[in-house]
Design a protein around this motif. Structure first.
Motif, short mmCIF file in Angstrom:
data_model
loop_
_atom_site.label_atom_id
_atom_site.label_comp_id
_atom_site.label_asym_id
_atom_site.label_seq_id
_atom_site.Cartn_x
_atom_site.Cartn_y
_atom_site.Cartn_z
N GLU A 97 -0.58 24.40 -19.90
CA GLU A 97 -1.29 23.20 -19.47
C GLU A 97 -1.26 22.12 -20.56
N LEU A 98 -1.58 20.91 -20.14
CA LEU A 98 -1.66 19.77 -21.06
C LEU A 98 -3.04 19.14 -20.94
N ASP A 99 -3.48 18.54 -22.02
CA ASP A 99 -4.77 17.83 -21.98
C ASP A 99 -4.62 16.50 -21.27
N ARG A 100 -3.48 15.81 -21.50
CA ARG A 100 -3.35 14.44 -21.01
C ARG A 100 -1.89 14.05 -20.93
N ASP A 159 -11.60 20.53 -10.46
CA ASP A 159 -11.54 21.99 -10.57
C ASP A 159 -11.92 22.70 -9.28
N VAL A 206 -8.91 12.40 -13.32
CA VAL A 206 -9.26 13.66 -13.97
C VAL A 206 -9.14 14.80 -12.96
N ARG A 207 -8.88 15.98 -13.46
CA ARG A 207 -8.66 17.14 -12.61
C ARG A 207 -9.93 17.51 -11.83
N LYS A 217 -2.27 21.06 -13.59
CA LYS A 217 -1.98 21.71 -14.87
C LYS A 217 -2.19 20.78 -16.06
N THR A 218 -2.56 19.54 -15.76
CA THR A 218 -2.90 18.58 -16.81
C THR A 218 -4.29 18.05 -16.51
N GLU A 219 -5.14 18.01 -17.51
CA GLU A 219 -6.55 17.66 -17.28
C GLU A 219 -6.74 16.20 -16.92
N THR A 220 -6.04 15.30 -17.61
CA THR A 220 -6.23 13.86 -17.40
C THR A 220 -4.87 13.18 -17.25
#
Length: 545
Positions: free
Chosen positions: A51-54, A232, A229-230, A242-245
């Protein structure tokens, strides 16, 4: 009777044929040997390892609204596809797949029944109901709302909730495209209460949206960016983001986009500028991917009374255009020659039949001698053919120059008119903006893999039938195709209608571009095919290995 010089037209100017490029399961027409090296065309990029943060994604313009009924441009579509899902969506192979509707039935020619998924919630936690679906679809029927997708509902008689999680659409006449439109913004579902509560602020930076998708709207900084934004709680585990933002950065300057991609401040973009392909491909920073597409690039004939009023002149001009040269120079080889308005990516069924018809189209085959012979059968125009270009699209001046040069070889005078950006795009909605233009360069395609959508634009009275073409036989074929549930029968009707359009040379097809995308080396997983407007593509992006 026009002479066609069929044998001569079959000979490609360079002689011989290069390797065939495989495009989403169907072979493209062979290209001349002098073409640039074939690019690899893929539906998906490699699967992510984590995953990635952003990620930061470049878009070239700012949406006018995030209201789904006004979603009619690439930027808005590529953002909203991740936030607001519909009853159906497009899969990477351009086929239809379930989204908010877990299934659908077509019990008779005028009825579609959609069964909704259970336990699905909007981003605010409210449950999805059949009433929300009815509200969302009916909004396109409201003239006061001014939906850009109202045409998809032309044959709709009623939309009703026939169960807590069931919606039935009754048509006034059979329409085999209606279900496919449910994968477009026409099928998006929003919570009715949200639209009613927010009123005029719905879809704006102040109000945002409240849909169902792997991402939810977080912030819109006007003129700068839109941040998602993800969610959940999204219902589909296979498309859990798979990426949060994801931050969509509005970057209008193509050079600034390239610099951002090279520096790593931007992770990706769709529709890579042709002039940047070579630089980005050799940068080592990331990868330019090429995917199948439903889009084509055409020179559209605008004036039925001008120098291109004679179909013989239009066909002769088409035959003398070097399409492969345009592909090599204008789009850095990222496309294939086009022979008809509906390109191979639209062939979602009966591919062999459509391919055979495509191979038999000779008016798009380069043959200078045959073009001269054909033009000699009519009276060539003495006034110049005005071809519009714009500085907003780097390829149009290049294409214009090639057409001008080609036309001169058969004694036709093409005058290039560089049109201001606002006026150039106004031709779609403003008849005044079209005055004085004989040929107009533009990309045009379908929202899903069915060529019938494309050929409806040539029906008598269609809003986009700029030429004013009217042919009762053609209209009857298109109407017939819209009622044929059997793919073979529908394909046969469309192919016959396509022959009429091609024989009239109402559009001069130039090339079918591949869908281009750049991804930074740290990211992977996105589909490369042309589904970014109708599928939550960003949810698939994660960390490379």
């Amino acid at each position: 009777m026009r002479r066609t010089a069929k044998a001569a037209r079959r000979a490609m100017i360079a002689g011989g044929a290069a390797a065939v490029v495989v495009l989403a399961g169907c072979a493209s027409p062979a290209a001349p040997e002098r073409s640039s090296a074939a690019v690899e065309v893929v539906e998906l990029t490699p699967a992510p390892a984590g995953e990635l943060d952003r990620i930061a994604w470049a878009v070239s313009s700012e949406p006018a609204s995030l209201d789904w009924i006004y979603n009619a441009d690439n930027t808005t579509g590529s953002i909203l596809a991740n936030v607001c899902e519909g009853l159906l969506r497009l899969a990477p192979d351009l086929s239809l797949e379930p989204a908010l509707a877990e299934s659908f039935e077509h019990p008779d020619a005028t009825t579609w029944v959609y069964t909704l998924r259970d336990s699905v919630t909007f981003h605010d936690g409210s449950p999805l109901t059949a009433e929300d679906v009815v509200f969302s679809l009916q909004r396109h029927l409201d003239p006061a709302a001014g939906s850009f997708w109202s045409g998809a509902f032309a044959n709709v008689a009623s939309i009703t909730a026939t169960g807590p999680l069931e919606v039935t659409v009754t048509l006034s006449a059979p329409d085999e495209l209606f279900n496919a439109y449910m994968s477009s913004p026409a099928g998006v579902v929003e919570r009715a209460a949200t639209v009613q509560e927010l009123g005029e602020t719905y879809g704006t930076p102040q109000g945002g949206v409240n849909c169902i998708g792997p991402y939810e709207f977080e912030r819109w900084d006007s003129g700068q960016s839109i941040t998602l934004v993800r969610d959940d709680d999204y219902f589909d585990p296979e498309l859990r983001a798979k990426t949060e933002t994801v931050e969509f950065d509005i970057v209008r300057d193509p050079a600034a986009v390239v610099n951002g991609l090279l520096s790593g401040s931007l992770d990706g973009t769709w529709e890579v500028a042709p002039s940047a392909i070579t630089r980005l491909s050799g940068s080592g920073v990331g990868t330019v991917y090429y995917g199948p597409s439903t889009q084509g690039y055409n020179a559209i004939v605008m004036d039925p009374t001008g120098p291109l009023a004679d179909p013989v002149v239009r066909e002769a001009l088409s035959m003398v255009i070097d399409r492969q040269a345009i592909i090599d120079v204008a789009i850095a080889g990222a496309g294939q020659e086009q022979r008809a308005p509906a390109v191979p990516g639209t062939w979602g069924y009966e591919r062999d039949a459509f391919q055979s018809a495509w191979d038999g189209i000779e008016s798009a085959t380069l043959d200078l001698d045959a073009a001269k012979e054909l033009l000699a059968t009519t009276t060539a125009p003495t006034e110049p053919i005005v071809l519009a270009t714009t500085s907003a699209e780097a390829q149009t001046p290049v294409i214009g120059a090639e057409i001008q040069s080609a036309a001169a070889k058969i004694g036709l005078d093409v005058e290039i008119s560089s049109v201001p950006v606002d006026q150039y795009y106004a031709v779609y909605t403003d008849a005044e903006a079209r005055k004085g233009i004989d040929l107009y360069l533009t990309a045009w395609g379908t929202d899903f893999a069915d060529p019938l959508q494309m050929y409806r634009y040539f029906e008598t009275g269609n809003f986009y039938n700029f030429f004013g073409f009217s042919n009762p036989d053609y209209d009857a074929l298109i109407a017939q195709a819209g009622t044929q549930s059997d793919p073979a029968e529908r394909a046969a009707s469309i192919i016959e209608a396509q022959r009429i359009v091609v024989d009239e040379s109402l559009w001069i097809p130039l090339y079918a571009p591949y869908n281009t995308m750049f991804l930074n080396a740290r990211a992977t997983g996105a589909p490369a095919s042309y589904v970014q407007l109708h599928s939550p593509w960003a949810a698939m992006i994660g960390a490379a290995g």
